[in-house]
Write a protein that holds these residues in place. Sequence first.
Motif, PDB file in Angstrom:
ATOM      1  N   GLY A 130      -8.771   1.530   0.189  1.00 53.33           N
ATOM      2  CA  GLY A 130     -10.210   1.322   0.222  1.00 53.33           C
ATOM      3  C   GLY A 130     -10.963   1.774  -1.011  1.00 53.33           C
ATOM      4  N   GLU A 131     -10.287   2.455  -1.942  1.00 49.44           N
ATOM      5  CA  GLU A 131     -10.923   2.943  -3.168  1.00 49.44           C
ATOM      6  C   GLU A 131     -10.606   2.006  -4.324  1.00 49.44           C
ATOM      7  OE1 GLU A 131     -10.900   6.963  -6.026  1.00 49.44           O
ATOM      8  OE2 GLU A 131      -9.615   6.845  -4.251  1.00 49.44           O
ATOM      9  N   ARG A 132     -11.655   1.579  -5.053  1.00 51.27           N
ATOM     10  CA  ARG A 132     -11.405   0.693  -6.196  1.00 51.27           C
ATOM     11  C   ARG A 132     -10.464   1.385  -7.172  1.00 51.27           C
ATOM     12  NH1 ARG A 132     -13.514  -4.001  -8.388  1.00 51.27           N
ATOM     13  NH2 ARG A 132     -15.280  -4.120  -6.963  1.00 51.27           N
ATOM     14  N   ALA A 133      -9.445   0.665  -7.593  1.00 47.59           N
ATOM     15  CA  ALA A 133      -8.346   1.298  -8.321  1.00 47.59           C
ATOM     16  C   ALA A 133      -8.232   0.838  -9.762  1.00 47.59           C
ATOM     17  CB  ALA A 133      -7.025   1.027  -7.602  1.00 47.59           C
ATOM     18  N   SER A 134      -8.161   1.803 -10.657  1.00 54.40           N
ATOM     19  CA  SER A 134      -7.789   1.585 -12.052  1.00 54.40           C
ATOM     20  C   SER A 134      -6.287   1.832 -12.173  1.00 54.40           C
ATOM     21  CB  SER A 134      -8.541   2.556 -12.954  1.00 54.40           C
ATOM     22  OG  SER A 134      -8.186   3.900 -12.619  1.00 54.40           O
ATOM     23  N   GLU A 135      -5.735   1.502 -13.332  1.00 54.93           N
ATOM     24  CA  GLU A 135      -4.336   1.827 -13.577  1.00 54.93           C
ATOM     25  C   GLU A 135      -4.115   3.337 -13.517  1.00 54.93           C
ATOM     26  OE1 GLU A 135      -3.510  -0.071 -17.305  1.00 54.93           O
ATOM     27  OE2 GLU A 135      -3.947  -2.062 -16.490  1.00 54.93           O
ATOM     28  N   GLY A 136      -5.114   4.091 -13.967  1.00 61.98           N
ATOM     29  CA  GLY A 136      -5.005   5.541 -13.911  1.00 61.98           C
ATOM     30  C   GLY A 136      -4.829   6.046 -12.496  1.00 61.98           C
ATOM     31  N   LEU A 137      -5.632   5.528 -11.564  1.00 63.04           N
ATOM     32  CA  LEU A 137      -5.520   5.951 -10.173  1.00 63.04           C
ATOM     33  C   LEU A 137      -4.163   5.568  -9.595  1.00 63.04           C
ATOM     34  CD1 LEU A 137      -6.611   7.009  -7.483  1.00 63.04           C
ATOM     35  CD2 LEU A 137      -7.658   4.773  -7.112  1.00 63.04           C
ATOM     36  N   LEU A 138      -3.743   4.328  -9.790  1.00 60.92           N
ATOM     37  CA  LEU A 138      -2.453   3.889  -9.266  1.00 60.92           C
ATOM     38  C   LEU A 138      -1.314   4.746  -9.817  1.00 60.92           C
ATOM     39  CD1 LEU A 138      -2.870  -0.003  -9.543  1.00 60.92           C
ATOM     40  CD2 LEU A 138      -3.063   1.390  -7.476  1.00 60.92           C
ATOM     41  N   ASN A 139      -1.313   4.950 -11.125  1.00 63.50           N
ATOM     42  CA  ASN A 139      -0.235   5.710 -11.754  1.00 63.50           C
ATOM     43  C   ASN A 139      -0.264   7.183 -11.366  1.00 63.50           C
ATOM     44  OD1 ASN A 139       0.749   3.421 -13.028  1.00 63.50           O
ATOM     45  ND2 ASN A 139      -0.464   3.750 -14.877  1.00 63.50           N
ATOM     46  N   ALA A 140      -1.460   7.730 -11.165  1.00 69.39           N
ATOM     47  CA  ALA A 140      -1.572   9.125 -10.746  1.00 69.39           C
ATOM     48  C   ALA A 140      -0.950   9.330  -9.369  1.00 69.39           C
ATOM     49  CB  ALA A 140      -3.034   9.561 -10.738  1.00 69.39           C
ATOM     50  N   ARG A 141      -1.122   8.340  -8.480  1.00 62.87           N
ATOM     51  CA  ARG A 141      -0.528   8.453  -7.149  1.00 62.87           C
ATOM     52  C   ARG A 141       0.992   8.345  -7.215  1.00 62.87           C
ATOM     53  NH1 ARG A 141      -4.762  10.269  -6.636  1.00 62.87           N
ATOM     54  NH2 ARG A 141      -6.467   9.614  -5.264  1.00 62.87           N
ATOM     55  N   VAL A 142       1.491   7.564  -8.163  1.00 64.12           N
ATOM     56  CA  VAL A 142       2.940   7.464  -8.344  1.00 64.12           C
ATOM     57  C   VAL A 142       3.517   8.794  -8.821  1.00 64.12           C
ATOM     58  CG1 VAL A 142       4.816   6.354  -9.607  1.00 64.12           C
ATOM     59  CG2 VAL A 142       2.886   4.990  -8.812  1.00 64.12           C
ATOM     60  N   VAL A 143       2.957   9.354  -9.882  1.00 59.48           N
ATOM     61  CA  VAL A 143       3.543  10.573 -10.460  1.00 59.48           C
ATOM     62  C   VAL A 143       3.404  11.764  -9.527  1.00 59.48           C
ATOM     63  CG1 VAL A 143       3.171   9.702 -12.795  1.00 59.48           C
ATOM     64  CG2 VAL A 143       1.488  11.259 -11.800  1.00 59.48           C
ATOM     65  N   PRO A 217       0.790   6.179   4.444  1.00 58.21           N
ATOM     66  CA  PRO A 217       1.040   4.891   3.788  1.00 58.21           C
ATOM     67  C   PRO A 217      -0.095   4.476   2.857  1.00 58.21           C
ATOM     68  CG  PRO A 217       0.322   4.527   6.034  1.00 58.21           C
ATOM     69  CD  PRO A 217       0.481   6.006   5.881  1.00 58.21           C
ATOM     70  N   PHE A 218       0.239   3.576   1.930  1.00 53.68           N
ATOM     71  CA  PHE A 218      -0.724   3.111   0.940  1.00 53.68           C
ATOM     72  C   PHE A 218      -0.972   1.615   1.134  1.00 53.68           C
ATOM     73  CE2 PHE A 218       1.486   6.718  -0.954  1.00 53.68           C
ATOM     74  CZ  PHE A 218       0.421   7.498  -1.380  1.00 53.68           C
ATOM     75  N   THR A 219      -2.220   1.268   1.319  1.00 52.99           N
ATOM     76  CA  THR A 219      -2.596  -0.142   1.424  1.00 52.99           C
ATOM     77  C   THR A 219      -3.274  -0.567   0.130  1.00 52.99           C
ATOM     78  OG1 THR A 219      -2.835  -0.080   3.823  1.00 52.99           O
ATOM     79  CG2 THR A 219      -3.980  -1.846   2.650  1.00 52.99           C
ATOM     80  N   VAL A 220      -2.705  -1.563  -0.507  1.00 53.22           N
ATOM     81  CA  VAL A 220      -3.253  -2.119  -1.742  1.00 53.22           C
ATOM     82  C   VAL A 220      -3.853  -3.484  -1.422  1.00 53.22           C
ATOM     83  CG1 VAL A 220      -2.766  -2.891  -4.086  1.00 53.22           C
ATOM     84  CG2 VAL A 220      -1.574  -0.891  -3.164  1.00 53.22           C
ATOM     85  N   GLU A 221      -5.109  -3.659  -1.772  1.00 54.54           N
ATOM     86  CA  GLU A 221      -5.772  -4.952  -1.597  1.00 54.54           C
ATOM     87  C   GLU A 221      -6.183  -5.480  -2.963  1.00 54.54           C
ATOM     88  OE1 GLU A 221      -8.972  -7.193   1.317  1.00 54.54           O
ATOM     89  OE2 GLU A 221      -9.104  -5.017   1.067  1.00 54.54           O
ATOM     90  N   ALA A 248      -3.299  -8.407   0.702  1.00 57.12           N
ATOM     91  CA  ALA A 248      -3.068  -6.975   0.873  1.00 57.12           C
ATOM     92  C   ALA A 248      -1.634  -6.745   1.328  1.00 57.12           C
ATOM     93  CB  ALA A 248      -4.048  -6.381   1.882  1.00 57.12           C
ATOM     94  N   TYR A 249      -1.148  -5.543   1.089  1.00 56.62           N
ATOM     95  CA  TYR A 249       0.156  -5.120   1.598  1.00 56.62           C
ATOM     96  C   TYR A 249       0.103  -3.601   1.793  1.00 56.62           C
ATOM     97  CZ  TYR A 249       1.126  -3.522  -3.188  1.00 56.62           C
ATOM     98  OH  TYR A 249       1.054  -2.888  -4.402  1.00 56.62           O
ATOM     99  N   THR A 250       1.017  -3.082   2.576  1.00 54.95           N
ATOM    100  CA  THR A 250       1.082  -1.645   2.834  1.00 54.95           C
ATOM    101  C   THR A 250       2.491  -1.144   2.548  1.00 54.95           C
ATOM    102  OG1 THR A 250      -0.651  -1.769   4.523  1.00 54.95           O
ATOM    103  CG2 THR A 250       0.788   0.172   4.569  1.00 54.95           C
ATOM    104  N   SER A 251       2.568  -0.025   1.843  1.00 49.81           N
ATOM    105  CA  SER A 251       3.847   0.602   1.508  1.00 49.81           C
ATOM    106  C   SER A 251       3.844   2.055   1.959  1.00 49.81           C
ATOM    107  CB  SER A 251       4.098   0.543  -0.003  1.00 49.81           C
ATOM    108  OG  SER A 251       4.101  -0.786  -0.480  1.00 49.81           O
ATOM    109  N   ASP A 252       4.999   2.548   2.351  1.00 47.14           N
ATOM    110  CA  ASP A 252       5.093   3.949   2.783  1.00 47.14           C
ATOM    111  C   ASP A 252       4.942   4.912   1.621  1.00 47.14           C
ATOM    112  OD1 ASP A 252       5.448   3.298   5.452  1.00 47.14           O
ATOM    113  OD2 ASP A 252       7.639   3.208   5.269  1.00 47.14           O
ATOM    114  N   THR A 253       5.386   4.502   0.426  1.00 47.02           N
ATOM    115  CA  THR A 253       5.301   5.346  -0.761  1.00 47.02           C
ATOM    116  C   THR A 253       4.662   4.579  -1.899  1.00 47.02           C
ATOM    117  OG1 THR A 253       7.442   4.689  -1.697  1.00 47.02           O
ATOM    118  CG2 THR A 253       7.450   6.491  -0.072  1.00 47.02           C
ATOM    119  N   MET A 254       4.143   5.315  -2.893  1.00 52.96           N
ATOM    120  CA  MET A 254       3.594   4.634  -4.064  1.00 52.96           C
ATOM    121  C   MET A 254       4.691   4.145  -4.997  1.00 52.96           C
ATOM    122  SD  MET A 254       0.529   3.718  -4.299  1.00 52.96           S
ATOM    123  CE  MET A 254       0.437   3.355  -6.060  1.00 52.96           C
ATOM    124  N   TYR A 255       5.895   4.704  -4.883  1.00 55.67           N
ATOM    125  CA  TYR A 255       7.031   4.146  -5.628  1.00 55.67           C
ATOM    126  C   TYR A 255       7.221   2.695  -5.198  1.00 55.67           C
ATOM    127  CZ  TYR A 255      11.861   3.073  -6.862  1.00 55.67           C
ATOM    128  OH  TYR A 255      12.989   2.459  -7.348  1.00 55.67           O
TER     129      TYR A 255
END
Length: 277
Positions: A130-143, A217-221, A248-255
Amino acid sequence: MKILISADMEGATGVTWPADVLPGTPQWERCRSMFTSDVNAAVLGFFDGGADAVLVNEAHWTMRNLLLEHLDDRVEMLTGRHKSLSMVEGVQHGDIDGIAFVGYHTGAGMEGVLAHTYLANSFTGVWLNGERASEGLLNARVVAEYGVPVVLITGDDLTCEDALGYAPGALKVAVKDHVSRYAAVCRTPTRTAAAIRSAAKEAAALSERHAPVSDGPFTVEMEFDAEHLSLAATVVPGVARTGERRVAYTSDTMYEGIRTFKTVTTVVSAAVEECYG
């Protein structure tokens, strides 16, 4: 202490329009040196702060933009495409203590110089839970899933503001001030290099691994600028249409989440036709 630098180009010193970052153009050739200057300043700062090793992961376009021969001799550079974790490749091996996002930018549909999320166009917005995502946000959740803190972000002033949401404790350096998507008030490479080096030295002290964090889980729209792109994206397993131009899709992990996202971008890129998109 080992630092990973994820190096993108749109947020680099002096960069303001597409030709500055499009491989093969005269402007790209000119801006490569300023991009390299930003990255090298971060490298030097981290070594000043006590780092034993610094790995630079090229994260822009072809991922073959930095001038290796102009970097400090102590650094190692991962260059080239098709990496498991793309922009943050290298974080998964368990030896990274902190990561820097150098040359980053804001996300698709946001204000900011050359704002986009992975694709230069096609996306009008990307949201993570639900939060607008930059590459920084996406990558921060991965690391975060590897226990690695984001300790430094450089880019335009709005990129630094965006980073307050996903890395509030990180050092931030604005190398230019946003005017429009294709215009900025820029500082000289000498000034930005000094600012980045100073911040990186201070950021080294923040580079301490923590327990892995996953808020799944992570939902990406994703919203596209054309209807047929949402249809094309559904070829990826787990991706479903949520609107005429949305999926949209949902994943258990950001990996898993980031790998699915990269798959969607690859499929969508292949569905874009010249002129009409």
